[in-house]
Each structure stands twice: as C-alpha cells, then as structure tokens.
Design an enzyme around this catalytic site. Sequence first.
Site, PDB file in Angstrom:
ATOM      1  CB  CYS A   1      -9.886 -66.797  47.149  1.00 25.01           C
ATOM      2  SG  CYS A   1     -10.151 -65.030  46.825  1.00 25.01           S
TER       3      CYS A   1
ATOM      4  CB  CYS B   1      -7.096 -62.565  48.230  1.00 18.92           C
ATOM      5  SG  CYS B   1      -8.720 -62.006  48.767  1.00 18.92           S
TER       6      CYS B   1
ATOM      7  CG  HIS C   1     -12.474 -62.140  50.066  1.00 18.12           C
ATOM      8  ND1 HIS C   1     -11.939 -63.226  49.416  1.00 18.12           N
ATOM      9  CD2 HIS C   1     -13.823 -62.320  50.045  1.00 18.12           C
ATOM     10  CE1 HIS C   1     -12.915 -64.018  49.010  1.00 18.12           C
ATOM     11  NE2 HIS C   1     -14.075 -63.496  49.369  1.00 18.12           N
TER      12      HIS C   1
ATOM     13  CD  GLU D   1      -7.472 -62.728  52.097  1.00 13.76           C
ATOM     14  OE1 GLU D   1      -8.609 -62.275  52.370  1.00 13.76           O
ATOM     15  OE2 GLU D   1      -7.283 -63.900  51.739  1.00 13.76           O
TER      16      GLU D   1
END
Lengths: 149, 149
Positions: free
Chosen positions: B86, B89, B56, B58
């Site tokens: 999410c 993260c 992801h 992040e």
Amino acid sequence: MLQPFDDNYFMKKALQEAEMAFEKGEVPVGAVIVVKNRIIARAHNLTEKLHDVTAHAEMQAITAAANFIGGKYLKDCTLYVTLEPCQMCAGALYWSQISRIVYGASDPQRGYVALGTQIHPKTVVEKGVLENEAGELLKRFFIQKRNLN
Amino acid sequence: MLQPFDDNYFMKKALQEAEMAFEKGEVPVGAVIVVKNRIIARAHNLTEKLHDVTAHAEMQAITAAANFIGGKYLKDCTLYVTLEPCQMCAGALYWSQISRIVYGASDPQRGYVALGTQIHPKTVVEKGVLENEAGELLKRFFIQKRNLN
C-alpha cells in the site's frame, strides 16, 4: 479571549518534541495526537537511534494513540506534526481515518502533497501552523550537520 | 536444474506467514526479507491484534530486518510480500532504499502502483510471483468474513 487549547498551543507541544529529536541528532520533527484537548500521544523522530526508517514521529504517535484508545481508528483525533507528512506517514494516516491533521512547515520535496499520496476522505488537513518555528529548527539542524561533516 | 532458493521458494515462505495471519483472523498478507539467500525477517499482518494500522507485514519486516542488520538501509535485501504494498508500505520501502521488491497478487484499489506512490530509484520491483495462491487466500478470507457477519 484567551484560548489555551488552540492549534498553536498543541503545535508548540509538537515543537517541544522536535527539539528533543534535535538534541539527539535526529532530523527534528515532532508530533502529538489530541482528543478533546487532551494529548494522548507524543513522539519525535527516532530513525537514527532505532536504525529504523519507519520510526518517524507520526508513525510512533499513531501507534501510541491507537494503544491508548484500544482501537486502530483515530476518529475524533487531531495529529499535530511540525513537518508535512511523507508518503509513508500519510499512508498510515489514511488507514487510521484520523479526523484532522495540522502540520507546520511544508516539505515540497518529500511531502505527501507533491507526491500525491491519498489522504482519507474523512480527514481534514490544515497547514502552516508555526511553520517558521518548525522550519527554522530544521534549517538549524541541517546547517549544523553540514558543518560537522 | 533444481533451484532451491529462487523467488518461488521465498514467496512460499511469505505465503506461510500469510496463512498464519489468516488463522488469527487478520487480512492474510505475509512477508519475508532475504539477504544472500538467507531470511533475516518474517512477518504477517497484525493490524487487528495490535489495534494498529501500521502493523502491516511489510512494516514489521522492515523494522526486523533493519534490527538484524544494525542499520536502517536495506541494501542487497529483497522483500517478498504476498500482496502489492500500500502507500504506507511503499513509502517505508522508499526510505529503506531496499534493492528489490517481489510481490504476489496485485491490489488495484489500495496498491501503490495505482495510487502512484514513489519507489526509490535504486529499487527493482517484480510482481506476479505465486499471485494465484496469494489471491486465493485473500479471497477465501473475505468470503469467510462475509459469511460470519
């Protein structure tokens, strides 16, 4: 009957990884990922060495296993990890749709169970496998760290 | 008065990253990490390309920022991300002790708020910055994907 490839066998492999973390001065957590009795990923915590909070054993193992498989979903895989996953790792395991998670020691403070992190509905979780060995290693690490400071 | 380095400015940079993800066929989420008005990390979602659920925006930005800083704690840093983080993260951001998180669009289904992921007590969170732009890009992506299938 001898069962060379049972949960204890693979958790011992994860414990060997945790011991490698211990020797490097890292919080001793280790993990392996297994498909059909074959270890496809091994990792241990490296957050200090890499200066990276994302370098937990599970995260590295997920990345390595997906790399081995050539796909991002860890179906038919089992993760063995010596300590209960944290929010971050449980969140990553959610996305991976891994079939099974087996962990050793519980982590009532930072573990995903107490913090209510959602695990994928396809994932089966088992806990307590070689939990004393995993817990002892962690305890030894934190006692040693306290004595050094 | 002109404010060249306000939250909108940095969120636009995160949106540029999200657009790069879009062009690669990735769920369009982008992130930047900023210290004293300086961008020290840029990243966009690469889960498909890397076959890795941990990729992801992040997560990559956290790793890159820590690498830049040379330490694992992201104190005095602000993460700008186009979509609400999410569980994974948010869990990583917890460990990083980041000072501030600014996100664009909310994610009521998979976002950390609805799922109750714990954020570090030192972290301030702001939301809704350029949320329409971030949301439109995501909507466009999923419509296009549906039409291709």
